[in-house]
Scaffold this active site. Sequence first.
Site, PDB file in Angstrom:
ATOM      1  N   ASN A  51     -10.758  25.551  26.204  1.00 18.08           N
ATOM      2  CA  ASN A  51     -10.606  25.775  27.651  1.00 18.08           C
ATOM      3  C   ASN A  51     -11.303  27.053  28.132  1.00 18.08           C
ATOM      4  OD1 ASN A  51      -9.697  25.152  30.180  1.00 18.08           O
ATOM      5  ND2 ASN A  51      -7.542  25.651  29.795  1.00 18.08           N
ATOM      6  N   HIS A 136       7.081  19.496  30.400  1.00 15.79           N
ATOM      7  CA  HIS A 136       7.042  20.785  31.103  1.00 15.79           C
ATOM      8  C   HIS A 136       7.704  20.691  32.473  1.00 15.79           C
ATOM      9  CE1 HIS A 136       3.332  22.881  29.169  1.00 15.79           C
ATOM     10  NE2 HIS A 136       4.026  22.230  28.264  1.00 15.79           N
ATOM     11  N   ARG A 161      10.580  21.972  28.322  1.00 16.88           N
ATOM     12  CA  ARG A 161      10.231  23.383  28.473  1.00 16.88           C
ATOM     13  C   ARG A 161      10.471  23.760  29.915  1.00 16.88           C
ATOM     14  NH1 ARG A 161       4.198  26.183  28.230  1.00 16.88           N
ATOM     15  NH2 ARG A 161       4.299  25.978  30.477  1.00 16.88           N
ATOM     16  N   TYR A 173       2.968  32.227  35.323  1.00 24.41           N
ATOM     17  CA  TYR A 173       2.463  31.310  34.309  1.00 24.41           C
ATOM     18  C   TYR A 173       3.365  30.072  34.224  1.00 24.41           C
ATOM     19  CZ  TYR A 173       2.014  28.857  30.048  1.00 24.41           C
ATOM     20  OH  TYR A 173       1.900  27.818  29.171  1.00 24.41           O
ATOM     21  N   ASP A 224       8.203  29.370  27.173  1.00 30.39           N
ATOM     22  CA  ASP A 224       6.953  30.001  26.711  1.00 30.39           C
ATOM     23  C   ASP A 224       6.770  31.348  27.415  1.00 30.39           C
ATOM     24  OD1 ASP A 224       4.391  30.620  25.877  1.00 30.39           O
ATOM     25  OD2 ASP A 224       3.495  28.705  26.495  1.00 30.39           O
ATOM     26  N   HIS A 226       4.228  33.290  26.727  1.00 31.82           N
ATOM     27  CA  HIS A 226       2.769  33.399  26.867  1.00 31.82           C
ATOM     28  C   HIS A 226       2.268  34.809  26.562  1.00 31.82           C
ATOM     29  CE1 HIS A 226      -1.082  31.675  28.375  1.00 31.82           C
ATOM     30  NE2 HIS A 226      -0.506  30.569  27.968  1.00 31.82           N
ATOM     31  N   GLU A 250       8.608  30.691  22.735  1.00 32.03           N
ATOM     32  CA  GLU A 250       7.209  30.605  22.275  1.00 32.03           C
ATOM     33  C   GLU A 250       6.409  31.853  22.633  1.00 32.03           C
ATOM     34  OE1 GLU A 250       5.391  27.071  23.786  1.00 32.03           O
ATOM     35  OE2 GLU A 250       3.380  27.924  23.639  1.00 32.03           O
ATOM     36  N   GLU A 276      -0.634  28.711  18.961  1.00 32.05           N
ATOM     37  CA  GLU A 276      -1.604  27.869  19.667  1.00 32.05           C
ATOM     38  C   GLU A 276      -2.985  28.524  19.740  1.00 32.05           C
ATOM     39  OE1 GLU A 276       0.442  27.437  23.449  1.00 32.05           O
ATOM     40  OE2 GLU A 276      -0.934  28.832  24.385  1.00 32.05           O
ATOM     41  N   ARG A 297       2.386  26.325  15.801  1.00 34.31           N
ATOM     42  CA  ARG A 297       1.809  25.537  16.904  1.00 34.31           C
ATOM     43  C   ARG A 297       0.318  25.252  16.762  1.00 34.31           C
ATOM     44  NH1 ARG A 297       3.612  24.204  21.224  1.00 34.31           N
ATOM     45  NH2 ARG A 297       2.148  25.099  22.720  1.00 34.31           N
ATOM     46  N   HIS A 326       0.620  22.401  19.730  1.00 33.00           N
ATOM     47  CA  HIS A 326       0.120  22.607  21.083  1.00 33.00           C
ATOM     48  C   HIS A 326      -0.350  21.257  21.644  1.00 33.00           C
ATOM     49  CE1 HIS A 326      -3.092  24.987  23.608  1.00 33.00           C
ATOM     50  NE2 HIS A 326      -2.022  24.736  24.322  1.00 33.00           N
ATOM     51  N   ASP A 330      -5.347  20.717  28.415  1.00 36.56           N
ATOM     52  CA  ASP A 330      -6.727  21.089  28.088  1.00 36.56           C
ATOM     53  C   ASP A 330      -7.121  20.629  26.682  1.00 36.56           C
ATOM     54  OD1 ASP A 330      -4.801  23.559  28.211  1.00 36.56           O
ATOM     55  OD2 ASP A 330      -6.187  24.052  26.596  1.00 36.56           O
ATOM     56  N   GLU A 353       4.286  18.977  21.720  1.00 36.46           N
ATOM     57  CA  GLU A 353       4.176  19.234  23.167  1.00 36.46           C
ATOM     58  C   GLU A 353       3.457  18.048  23.825  1.00 36.46           C
ATOM     59  OE1 GLU A 353       1.803  22.670  24.139  1.00 36.46           O
ATOM     60  OE2 GLU A 353       2.554  22.755  26.182  1.00 36.46           O
ATOM     61  N   TRP A 416      -2.740  37.545  29.670  1.00 32.11           N
ATOM     62  CA  TRP A 416      -2.415  36.466  30.594  1.00 32.11           C
ATOM     63  C   TRP A 416      -1.503  35.443  29.924  1.00 32.11           C
ATOM     64  CZ3 TRP A 416      -3.673  31.176  30.207  1.00 32.11           C
ATOM     65  CH2 TRP A 416      -3.114  30.421  31.265  1.00 32.11           C
TER      66      TRP A 416
HETATM   67  C1  GCO Z   1       1.151  25.778  26.208  1.00 30.70           C
HETATM   68  C2  GCO Z   1       0.033  26.721  26.445  1.00 30.70           C
HETATM   69  C3  GCO Z   1      -0.899  26.370  27.548  1.00 30.70           C
HETATM   70  C4  GCO Z   1      -2.084  27.332  27.538  1.00 30.70           C
HETATM   71  C5  GCO Z   1      -3.346  26.591  27.783  1.00 30.70           C
HETATM   72  C6  GCO Z   1      -4.551  27.495  27.805  1.00 30.70           C
HETATM   73  O1  GCO Z   1       2.111  26.220  25.615  1.00 30.70           O
HETATM   74  O2  GCO Z   1       1.013  24.624  26.561  1.00 30.70           O
HETATM   75  O3  GCO Z   1       0.481  28.037  26.478  1.00 30.70           O
HETATM   76  O4  GCO Z   1      -0.236  26.321  28.780  1.00 30.70           O
HETATM   77  O5  GCO Z   1      -1.933  28.317  28.498  1.00 30.70           O
HETATM   78  O6  GCO Z   1      -3.470  25.609  26.783  1.00 30.70           O
HETATM   79  O7  GCO Z   1      -5.717  26.761  27.880  1.00 30.70           O
HETATM   80 MG    MG Z   2       2.008  28.167  24.978  1.00 30.22          MG
END
Ligand code: GCO
Ligand code: MG
Length: 416
Positions: A51, A136, A161, A173, A224, A226, A250, A276, A297, A326, A330, A353, A416
């Site tokens: 991505n 999600h 989630r 996020y 998550d 992140h 996560e 991930e 993941r 994961h 994307d 996921e 991020w």
């Molecule tokens: C998740 C991930 C995604 C990522 C994304 C980035 O747990 O699914 O954190 O939301 O942010 O795959 O390209």
């Molecule tokens: Mg994630």
Amino acid sequence: MVNVESEPHGSRRDREIVAARVIVTSPGRNFVTLKIETRSGVSGLGDATLNGRELAVAAYLEQHVIPNLIGRDAGRIEDTWQFLYRGAYWRRGPVTMTAIAAVDVALWDILGKMAGLPLYQLLGGRSRDVVLVYGHASGRDIEETSAEVGRFIAQGYRAVRAQCAVPGLAKSYGVTRMKNAYEPAESELPLQTVWSTAPYLEVVPRLFERLRADHGREVELLHDVHHRLTPIEAARLARDLEPYRLFWLEDATPAENPDGFEHIRRHSVTPLAVGEVFNSIWDCRALLERQLIDYIRTTIVHGGGITHVRRIADLAALHGVRTGFHGATDLSPVTLGAAVHFDTWVPNFGIQEYMRHSEQTDAVFPHDYTFRDGCLHSGESAGHGVQLDEKLAARFPYSPKQLPVARLPDGTMWDW
Ligand code: GCO
Ligand code: MG
């Protein structure tokens, strides 16, 4: 050398790779796919989507990998993996490992088609009847997020989630107004977002308190972070969430430094998921061997393919860690298809996921896997069971998009 001309799954000549192409398409979002063809006309697909950095992988494949594939025996999956990994001299990294994964998955797909067997069968056969997934749910506040979780449960999901907007922040996020899908790579250059830890640490425990009150103790709940907390902040959140029995927390803190996870472990028994953004067993090793996480993941597309992720899963199994691949949108349906086969086989499976792809994406990638009663089913067709409608794909040209970036309120660059 042994004479391989008479092997039952086709002769060396049948298996010879005669062509390989990269197909970039953007049915709502960008996907990079590698198609490998053999002399006998059997072809295989591998996902090569990274991505926000899609064309780097496309160029790596086109310029440096494909010329090496032509004339090779498609049946030599392990040897091709070793050739691309060791032979490149410059090892690992997301671009290289995604390119290797694309080749690897396409070759497993070809093997399955030549053998007339679904991928899970090639890996060793079924370990379970169904593959548990999580969806999600998100919302602009606790109320809306809880209603969304309810909507997922009503659709049959057994694991959800939950992410809710952080009070005072313009964008959070994982929070979307689109139903089912969350699409962070929205603009040609990264969108600037602001992150603030204090209100986040306040809202998340309140969210999960409410979710347990509204939906009971049975549904599995996940969250998550992140990568946004420091180790001690992550430890506090994991401890504060204990009464709500999360399935996992996560990416609680960035995992480049595995020692950070010692702090979380010292203070909490909330299960942890990481990986991930990892791309090889070497990224996973310390966290697995020191039993600092509970779910790994790292998935097929960014982890060097089935050949390599299988080794990660085996190392995880030695340390009581289960898989939780994961599966954001994307990652193309090709990765999801391959992952569902892997999940059907892998003995130490945890969860998968599952963010549904858009109808447009599903039309470009017709696939065999299906969702029923909160679980995915791989289907029984040979290989990984995902196709690419190239004519339709050609109608959606590449559209440059990058992931957002985050800064603290004072302007400091953050994760991020
Ligand atoms: C998740 C991930 C995604 C990522 C994304 C980035 O747990 O699914 O954190 O939301 O942010 O795959 O390209
Ligand atoms: Mg994630």
